[in-house]
Write a protein that holds these residues in place. Sequence first.
Motif, PDB file in Angstrom:
ATOM      1  N   LYS A 140      20.862  24.927  -0.819  1.00  0.00           N
ATOM      2  CA  LYS A 140      21.843  24.681  -1.888  1.00  0.00           C
ATOM      3  C   LYS A 140      21.938  25.899  -2.803  1.00  0.00           C
ATOM      4  O   LYS A 140      23.027  26.336  -3.148  1.00  0.00           O
ATOM      5  CB  LYS A 140      21.429  23.436  -2.681  1.00  0.00           C
TER       6      LYS A 140
ATOM      7  N   ARG B  94      17.545  10.221   0.095  1.00  0.00           N
ATOM      8  CA  ARG B  94      17.020  11.539   0.464  1.00  0.00           C
ATOM      9  C   ARG B  94      16.080  12.069  -0.623  1.00  0.00           C
ATOM     10  O   ARG B  94      15.071  12.711  -0.323  1.00  0.00           O
ATOM     11  CB  ARG B  94      18.190  12.492   0.676  1.00  0.00           C
ATOM     12  N   SER B  95      16.427  11.809  -1.879  1.00  0.00           N
ATOM     13  CA  SER B  95      15.617  12.346  -2.983  1.00  0.00           C
ATOM     14  C   SER B  95      14.214  11.767  -3.009  1.00  0.00           C
ATOM     15  O   SER B  95      13.315  12.316  -3.628  1.00  0.00           O
ATOM     16  CB  SER B  95      16.308  12.090  -4.323  1.00  0.00           C
TER      17      SER B  95
ATOM     18  N   GLN C  85      12.305  11.586  -0.486  1.00  0.00           N
ATOM     19  CA  GLN C  85      11.444  12.336   0.429  1.00  0.00           C
ATOM     20  C   GLN C  85      10.933  13.574  -0.284  1.00  0.00           C
ATOM     21  O   GLN C  85      11.669  14.540  -0.477  1.00  0.00           O
ATOM     22  CB  GLN C  85      12.229  12.745   1.675  1.00  0.00           C
TER      23      GLN C  85
ATOM     24  N   PHE D 210      17.360  17.906 -10.287  1.00  0.00           N
ATOM     25  CA  PHE D 210      16.393  17.749  -9.199  1.00  0.00           C
ATOM     26  C   PHE D 210      17.142  17.773  -7.868  1.00  0.00           C
ATOM     27  O   PHE D 210      18.164  17.110  -7.711  1.00  0.00           O
ATOM     28  CB  PHE D 210      15.651  16.421  -9.337  1.00  0.00           C
TER      29      PHE D 210
ATOM     30  N   PRO E 179      16.140  17.578  -3.584  1.00  0.00           N
ATOM     31  CA  PRO E 179      15.027  17.428  -2.633  1.00  0.00           C
ATOM     32  C   PRO E 179      14.597  18.796  -2.083  1.00  0.00           C
ATOM     33  O   PRO E 179      15.441  19.658  -1.827  1.00  0.00           O
ATOM     34  CB  PRO E 179      15.625  16.558  -1.527  1.00  0.00           C
ATOM     35  N   PHE E 180      13.302  18.964  -1.905  1.00  0.00           N
ATOM     36  CA  PHE E 180      12.756  20.268  -1.538  1.00  0.00           C
ATOM     37  C   PHE E 180      13.446  20.850  -0.301  1.00  0.00           C
ATOM     38  O   PHE E 180      13.771  22.043  -0.265  1.00  0.00           O
ATOM     39  CB  PHE E 180      11.249  20.145  -1.291  1.00  0.00           C
TER      40      PHE E 180
ATOM     41  N   PHE F 238      24.278  12.792   3.630  1.00  0.00           N
ATOM     42  CA  PHE F 238      23.621  13.295   2.412  1.00  0.00           C
ATOM     43  C   PHE F 238      23.474  14.810   2.382  1.00  0.00           C
ATOM     44  O   PHE F 238      23.340  15.398   1.319  1.00  0.00           O
ATOM     45  CB  PHE F 238      22.242  12.651   2.235  1.00  0.00           C
TER      46      PHE F 238
ATOM     47  N   THR G 204      14.349   7.908 -11.696  1.00  0.00           N
ATOM     48  CA  THR G 204      13.931   8.873 -12.709  1.00  0.00           C
ATOM     49  C   THR G 204      14.087  10.335 -12.279  1.00  0.00           C
ATOM     50  O   THR G 204      14.022  11.232 -13.121  1.00  0.00           O
ATOM     51  CB  THR G 204      12.465   8.623 -13.113  1.00  0.00           C
ATOM     52  N   GLN G 205      14.254  10.576 -10.990  1.00  0.00           N
ATOM     53  CA  GLN G 205      14.499  11.957 -10.564  1.00  0.00           C
ATOM     54  C   GLN G 205      15.973  12.329 -10.716  1.00  0.00           C
ATOM     55  O   GLN G 205      16.314  13.502 -10.675  1.00  0.00           O
ATOM     56  CB  GLN G 205      14.087  12.148  -9.091  1.00  0.00           C
TER      57      GLN G 205
ATOM     58  N   ARG H  55       0.806  -1.229   0.000  1.00  0.00           N
ATOM     59  CA  ARG H  55       0.000   0.000   0.000  1.00  0.00           C
ATOM     60  C   ARG H  55       0.835   1.273   0.000  1.00  0.00           C
ATOM     61  O   ARG H  55       0.301   2.373  -0.104  1.00  0.00           O
ATOM     62  CB  ARG H  55      -0.931   0.004   1.217  1.00  0.00           C
TER      63      ARG H  55
ATOM     64  N   TRP I 259      24.332  16.759  -0.984  1.00  0.00           N
ATOM     65  CA  TRP I 259      23.343  17.486  -1.782  1.00  0.00           C
ATOM     66  C   TRP I 259      23.743  18.944  -1.960  1.00  0.00           C
ATOM     67  O   TRP I 259      23.356  19.594  -2.936  1.00  0.00           O
ATOM     68  CB  TRP I 259      21.945  17.403  -1.146  1.00  0.00           C
ATOM     69  N   LEU I 260      24.496  19.479  -1.020  1.00  0.00           N
ATOM     70  CA  LEU I 260      24.947  20.861  -1.146  1.00  0.00           C
ATOM     71  C   LEU I 260      26.103  20.980  -2.137  1.00  0.00           C
ATOM     72  O   LEU I 260      26.164  21.931  -2.918  1.00  0.00           O
ATOM     73  CB  LEU I 260      25.391  21.378   0.232  1.00  0.00           C
TER      74      LEU I 260
ATOM     75  N   ASP J 176       2.697   5.402   5.039  1.00  0.00           N
ATOM     76  CA  ASP J 176       3.809   5.989   5.769  1.00  0.00           C
ATOM     77  C   ASP J 176       3.937   5.454   7.180  1.00  0.00           C
ATOM     78  O   ASP J 176       4.931   5.694   7.846  1.00  0.00           O
ATOM     79  CB  ASP J 176       3.703   7.514   5.790  1.00  0.00           C
ATOM     80  N   LYS J 177       2.938   4.782   7.656  1.00  0.00           N
ATOM     81  CA  LYS J 177       3.063   4.150   8.972  1.00  0.00           C
ATOM     82  C   LYS J 177       2.130   2.943   9.031  1.00  0.00           C
ATOM     83  O   LYS J 177       1.025   2.991   8.465  1.00  0.00           O
ATOM     84  CB  LYS J 177       2.753   5.136  10.090  1.00  0.00           C
TER      85      LYS J 177
ATOM     86  N   GLN K 172       8.245  16.869  -1.051  1.00  0.00           N
ATOM     87  CA  GLN K 172       7.735  17.973  -0.226  1.00  0.00           C
ATOM     88  C   GLN K 172       6.433  17.585   0.453  1.00  0.00           C
ATOM     89  O   GLN K 172       6.188  17.946   1.597  1.00  0.00           O
ATOM     90  CB  GLN K 172       7.522  19.204  -1.112  1.00  0.00           C
ATOM     91  N   PHE K 173       5.614  16.840  -0.264  1.00  0.00           N
ATOM     92  CA  PHE K 173       4.307  16.508   0.289  1.00  0.00           C
ATOM     93  C   PHE K 173       4.092  14.997   0.432  1.00  0.00           C
ATOM     94  O   PHE K 173       3.318  14.569   1.264  1.00  0.00           O
ATOM     95  CB  PHE K 173       3.193  17.081  -0.604  1.00  0.00           C
ATOM     96  N   THR K 174       4.738  14.225  -0.407  1.00  0.00           N
ATOM     97  CA  THR K 174       4.536  12.779  -0.329  1.00  0.00           C
ATOM     98  C   THR K 174       5.872  12.046  -0.472  1.00  0.00           C
ATOM     99  O   THR K 174       6.798  12.556  -1.091  1.00  0.00           O
ATOM    100  CB  THR K 174       3.603  12.275  -1.451  1.00  0.00           C
TER     101      THR K 174
ATOM    102  N   PHE L  85      26.027  11.238  -7.989  1.00  0.00           N
ATOM    103  CA  PHE L  85      25.218  11.097  -6.778  1.00  0.00           C
ATOM    104  C   PHE L  85      25.430   9.733  -6.105  1.00  0.00           C
ATOM    105  O   PHE L  85      25.800   8.756  -6.749  1.00  0.00           O
ATOM    106  CB  PHE L  85      23.743  11.286  -7.096  1.00  0.00           C
TER     107      PHE L  85
END
Lengths: 300, 431
Positions: B115, A254-255, A257, B106, B108-109, A234, A70-71, A41, A238-239, A44-45, A259-261, A247
């Motif tokens: 960054k 980390r990628s 995660q 891309f 992460p937000f 990470f 794909t990101q 499913r 990422w910075l 998230d918990k 913003q909303f889902t 990468f």
Amino acid sequence: MTKHKANELLKQIGLQIFLLTITAIVLFPILWMVSIAIDPRNIDKPLELVLIPDGATLRAFKQVLTEPYTQLCANPAEPETCMTFLKLLGNSLMVALGTSLFSVVLGASAAYAFSRFKFIGRETGLLGFIALLMLPATATIAPLYVLLNQIKFGGEPLRSTLVGLAVAYTSGSLPFAIWNLKGYFDTVPKELEEAALIDGATVTGAFIRVILPLAVPALAVTVLLGFMSGWTEFVMAWLFLESPEKFTLAMALRSMQGQFTTPWSTFFALALVMSVPPVLLFFALQRYIVSGLTVGGVKG
Amino acid sequence: MTKKTWSLLGILVIAMMLLAACGGGDAAPADNEPANQPAVNEPANEPANEPAEEPAAEEPAAEEPAVEPAKIVLWHALKDTETAGLTTIIENFKAANPNVEFEVLFVPFDDLRGKFETAAGTGGGPDLLIGGDDWGPPMYNAMLIADVSDVAVSDINPAAMNVGNYKGAQVGLPYVLKGVVMYRNASIIAEPAADFADLKAKAEAATTGDTFGALLEIGSFFSFGHLYGLGGALMTAEGDPAFNTAEGVAWLEMLQDFKALGADNWYNDNDVNLFKEGKVGVVIDGTWNLGDFSASLGDDLVIDPWPSDMSGFVQTGMIYLNYNTTGANLDAAKAFMAYLLSADAQAAFYAADGAFIPSNTTVEVTDPMRQQALAAFGGGVGWIVLPEMGAFWGPTETAILSVLEGEAEAADALAAAEEAVNAALVDIRGQ
């Protein structure tokens, strides 16, 4: 049963319950991760405490191991430019092993100098490393960014390379490595080196052929901690990095995660897969680890 | 040499290293700086929120190829479906401008803003950044992003355009509308509520067994809007607190009723998960979850207009121009910004992402769910992008929690929050 035996039995039962409780606390997050990773499913918990949910599947594991990320594509219009698990794994290994290598080589050299030689600034230098250890990791990110940005190879700043990232991680792991190794070197009798010198060895030769082989437990700890810091970090990655082909697995995790889902099943599947190499390394070095962690603690 | 001489020598070497490190380098090319000044400081020739002489929809900027080769670097935190839309738009732009290359990354937000700020602050960074609409003012104050008032766009939702307007400059361009809305499962609650009292009554009647009539998010981000729905306000136009009023007290009392309606719902996904399972009648959530909700509930999903005394924030997604971008990249980046907001590009985004709500008013929204979202935005409140907003989160959330936990009366909690906000504002404004 005597009163004494009954008391012993109760004490043993209490102890076992306590240990089982601790075990459950330690294992619960891992079981939670496994449960969600195989949950079809993508929740998230867990909605109920079941280890194997209805319709359990290994699809998430298959996805993180075989499908492109794909990101993380050099060109999103061309799927073949997207990162795969193997490419991410290669980068992660390069960074983690690089961090281990730098930590051991630089740490052992510096620790030996601090342990054996008297020079101006020795005490101050050691205290300076303590100060570095006390700093939160985020405090050093901006200076490292600026510093590594100034060094360029072929027009590319060292900051945006995997080597640069390993150097940055090493700066964080080095203070502990130096203190730990110095403590260990202090316990090695100077007479061993003196004997080597009498036999014609140079100072460097004595260090490499006599001291280092004796310091394997402390070196193993340095390797493991260096590897762990390079493997799991990470935020700095990422910075610093700007090309998806550089990468690492931790960055891929980390990628996921959003913003909303967040796709929690694949997230936890990758987290579990990521934990395998450090566990293997730990088992490989296990016989050295315990003594290595304690030997530097006291000067004998 | 004596010990003192060695010490002195050591100090000199350290001082030299420090001076070398602080002396700067080639991170910010000298020739970039003069070129950047006019882009920020010159007055806009064509105000961005006025229609251009030649509407972008008829003659998009993409069809005006730049002469010099350019490579646009763009950073974003878009999700998969949004990335697909962006990729299509970039390919279309490249087809019309073969001299322009793209490097899209891309991030992460949660890492993206830091960054960008670090990279732009050291003279680098991407030419374009797609990010949150409240990032603009602080980044503009820090001279990390440029004024884009001269980018010719037309037919953009005026309220959305206004979100990117700060200190007389257009610091960002809104390419998408999104916001907090009220979702309803019509199989549990058949009719929309007229006001909160009506919603409460309907929710209580629908609550049975493991089904909740309503699970309403209590956290500040989702609940500030109701303060405006009740006739109050969070802050003044200058960013000073305005919530310590009778309307503020009514707002906190409303949140107490929220809690009484269902399970504790403080920034968690219980409401979202249970709503998707068809076990909740009404939830308050963002339009970014529209696609997931539609897939789970199908025809039972409805977005209601806000009840008369409730509301939610309407936000935008913004595209920003890096202050360091110059030369051919600057022209190409501005042309792409204009194209991103054109009807063509917005239509491509709309087709790719089921939650995309275009900021260009000429794009026809045919999807009923997104039509309902747009209608709900009509009763929404514009998201506050002032830097002062940072002073409000902590104190107001403390006030909410203290009232919900029964530790303070609403009026006392608001007074304490106002005092804390004023103290925090001193830091933010550098007073």
